[in-house]
Design a protein around this motif. Structure first.
Motif, short mmCIF file in Angstrom:
data_model
loop_
_atom_site.label_atom_id
_atom_site.label_comp_id
_atom_site.label_asym_id
_atom_site.label_seq_id
_atom_site.Cartn_x
_atom_site.Cartn_y
_atom_site.Cartn_z
N GLU A 1 1.87 5.93 -4.01
CA GLU A 1 3.02 6.77 -4.77
C GLU A 1 2.91 6.51 -6.31
N ILE A 2 2.30 5.56 -6.62
CA ILE A 2 2.03 5.31 -8.06
C ILE A 2 0.66 5.91 -8.67
N MET A 3 0.06 6.54 -7.72
CA MET A 3 -1.34 7.17 -8.30
C MET A 3 -1.29 8.28 -8.55
N LYS A 4 -1.70 8.93 -9.64
CA LYS A 4 -1.92 10.45 -9.92
C LYS A 4 -2.57 10.52 -11.16
N LYS A 5 -3.30 11.55 -11.39
CA LYS A 5 -4.20 11.79 -12.54
C LYS A 5 -3.33 12.76 -13.37
N GLY A 6 -3.43 12.45 -14.66
CA GLY A 6 -3.18 13.54 -15.78
C GLY A 6 -1.75 13.12 -16.34
N THR A 7 -0.88 12.07 -15.93
CA THR A 7 0.13 11.69 -16.60
C THR A 7 0.09 10.62 -17.54
N LYS A 8 0.99 10.60 -18.69
CA LYS A 8 0.71 9.66 -19.95
C LYS A 8 2.09 8.65 -19.65
N PRO A 9 1.92 7.45 -20.28
CA PRO A 9 3.05 6.64 -20.75
C PRO A 9 4.13 7.45 -21.25
N HIS A 10 5.44 7.52 -20.79
CA HIS A 10 6.69 8.06 -21.48
C HIS A 10 7.83 7.67 -20.86
N GLY A 11 8.88 8.23 -21.85
CA GLY A 11 10.14 7.86 -21.31
C GLY A 11 10.68 6.56 -21.65
N GLU A 12 11.91 6.08 -20.56
CA GLU A 12 12.32 4.93 -20.87
C GLU A 12 11.54 3.64 -20.60
N ILE A 13 10.59 3.82 -19.80
CA ILE A 13 9.67 2.78 -19.39
C ILE A 13 8.67 2.51 -20.50
N LEU A 14 8.33 3.58 -21.07
CA LEU A 14 7.47 3.42 -22.43
C LEU A 14 8.19 2.72 -23.48
N LYS A 15 9.38 2.93 -23.69
CA LYS A 15 10.38 2.53 -24.78
C LYS A 15 10.48 0.82 -24.33
N ALA A 16 10.70 0.63 -23.05
CA ALA A 16 10.60 -0.90 -22.64
C ALA A 16 9.69 -1.61 -22.64
N ILE B 1 -2.40 6.25 -13.07
CA ILE B 1 -1.21 5.84 -13.19
C ILE B 1 -0.04 7.02 -13.18
N ASN B 2 0.69 7.09 -12.09
CA ASN B 2 1.63 8.08 -12.12
C ASN B 2 2.86 7.59 -12.98
N TRP B 3 2.83 7.88 -14.20
CA TRP B 3 3.92 7.57 -14.96
C TRP B 3 5.32 7.88 -14.89
N ASP B 4 5.45 9.00 -14.11
CA ASP B 4 6.58 9.77 -13.54
C ASP B 4 7.28 8.77 -12.61
N GLY C 1 1.85 -1.68 -9.60
CA GLY C 1 1.02 -2.51 -8.99
C GLY C 1 -0.60 -2.07 -9.03
N ILE C 2 -1.45 -3.21 -9.26
CA ILE C 2 -2.90 -2.69 -9.07
C ILE C 2 -3.44 -3.51 -8.17
N HIS D 1 0.85 -1.35 0.03
CA HIS D 1 0.13 -0.20 0.00
C HIS D 1 0.65 1.22 -0.02
N SER D 2 2.05 1.33 0.80
CA SER D 2 2.89 2.49 0.60
C SER D 2 3.22 2.80 -0.69
N PHE D 3 3.57 1.39 -1.59
CA PHE D 3 3.79 1.70 -2.75
C PHE D 3 2.75 2.14 -3.77
N LEU D 4 1.62 1.51 -3.39
CA LEU D 4 0.55 2.22 -4.27
C LEU D 4 0.33 3.50 -4.24
#
Ligand code: MN
Length: 201
Positions: A87-102, A187-190, A160-161, A82-85
């Motif tokens: 942190e990864i929640m936020k409105k308004g970001t889109k998939p981007h950057g290195e993780i998107l490429k991967a 999902i907070n893609w940052d 994580g969901i 839950h501590s992890f969860l």
């Protein structure tokens, strides 16, 4: 020192309309708090264990005394997950950057990835989690039971969901599909990028 509930860094209504305020409030102040309290109750037998980072504790459950191992697995896992969860929640970001490429490299495109993660979330019978994790530098879709974490299998969680009913029942009732669709909007893609970079180190 006993573990404490980490404060939420945004308002309980910040994820509306996808995740409702009441669900966020109860999920954080009741469910997460209960994992923290029960973890503390289990660890009271050993101050040395109490002083360890809960992430380190659940990474090596074999090192935890047998009589509290299941409690640490469930409530330590619950606390860490839950501590992890939050942190990864936020409105308004889109998939981007290195993780998107991967992700595109591993799953062909972002839609295929979402489909696979959603499938893991929907086929998790009962309570548990669906994850994007890193396993030996490879991205992997993972599903865990109850409050088990990929960390318990030597893998690193990237995203994580929570598919326990307490995560969605007030708003989405029994419709886990609608909840997972809504979750993709918060999902907070940052943060996911940060997790990916750290995991690769
Ligand atoms: Mn939960």
């Amino acid at each position: 020192m006993a573990h404490k509930l980490p404060p939420l860094k945004y308002d309980y209504n910040a994820l509306e309309p996808y995740i409702d305020e009441e669900t966020m409030r109860i999920h954080h102040t009741k469910h997460h708090q209960a994992y923290v309290d029960k973890l503390n109750a289990a660890l009271e037998i050993d101050e040395g264990l109490m002083d360890l980072d809960p992430v380190e504790l659940i990474k090596d459950l074999d090192a935890v005394p047998e009589k509290i191992r299941m409690a640490v697995r469930n409530h330590g896992g619950g606390h860490v997950n839950h501590s992890f969860l939050w942190e990864i929640m936020k409105k308004g970001t889109k998939p981007h950057g290195e993780i998107l490429k991967a992700i595109e490299k591993r799953f062909t495109n972002i839609d295929k990835f979402k489909e696979e993660l959603k499938n893991a979330a929907l086929t998790r019978f009962g309570s548990g989690w669906a994850w994007l994790g890193l396993n030996n530098e490879k991205l992997e879709i993972i599903s865990t039971l109850n409050q088990d974490s990929p960390l318990m299998e030597g893998k690193t969680p990237i995203l994580g969901i929570d598919v326990w009913e307490h995560a969605y029942y007030l708003k989405h009732k029994s419709n886990r599909t609608a909840y997972v669709d809504d979750f993709f909007n918060v999902i907070n893609w940052d943060k996911i990028n940060e997790h990916y970079k750290i995991a690769l180190r």
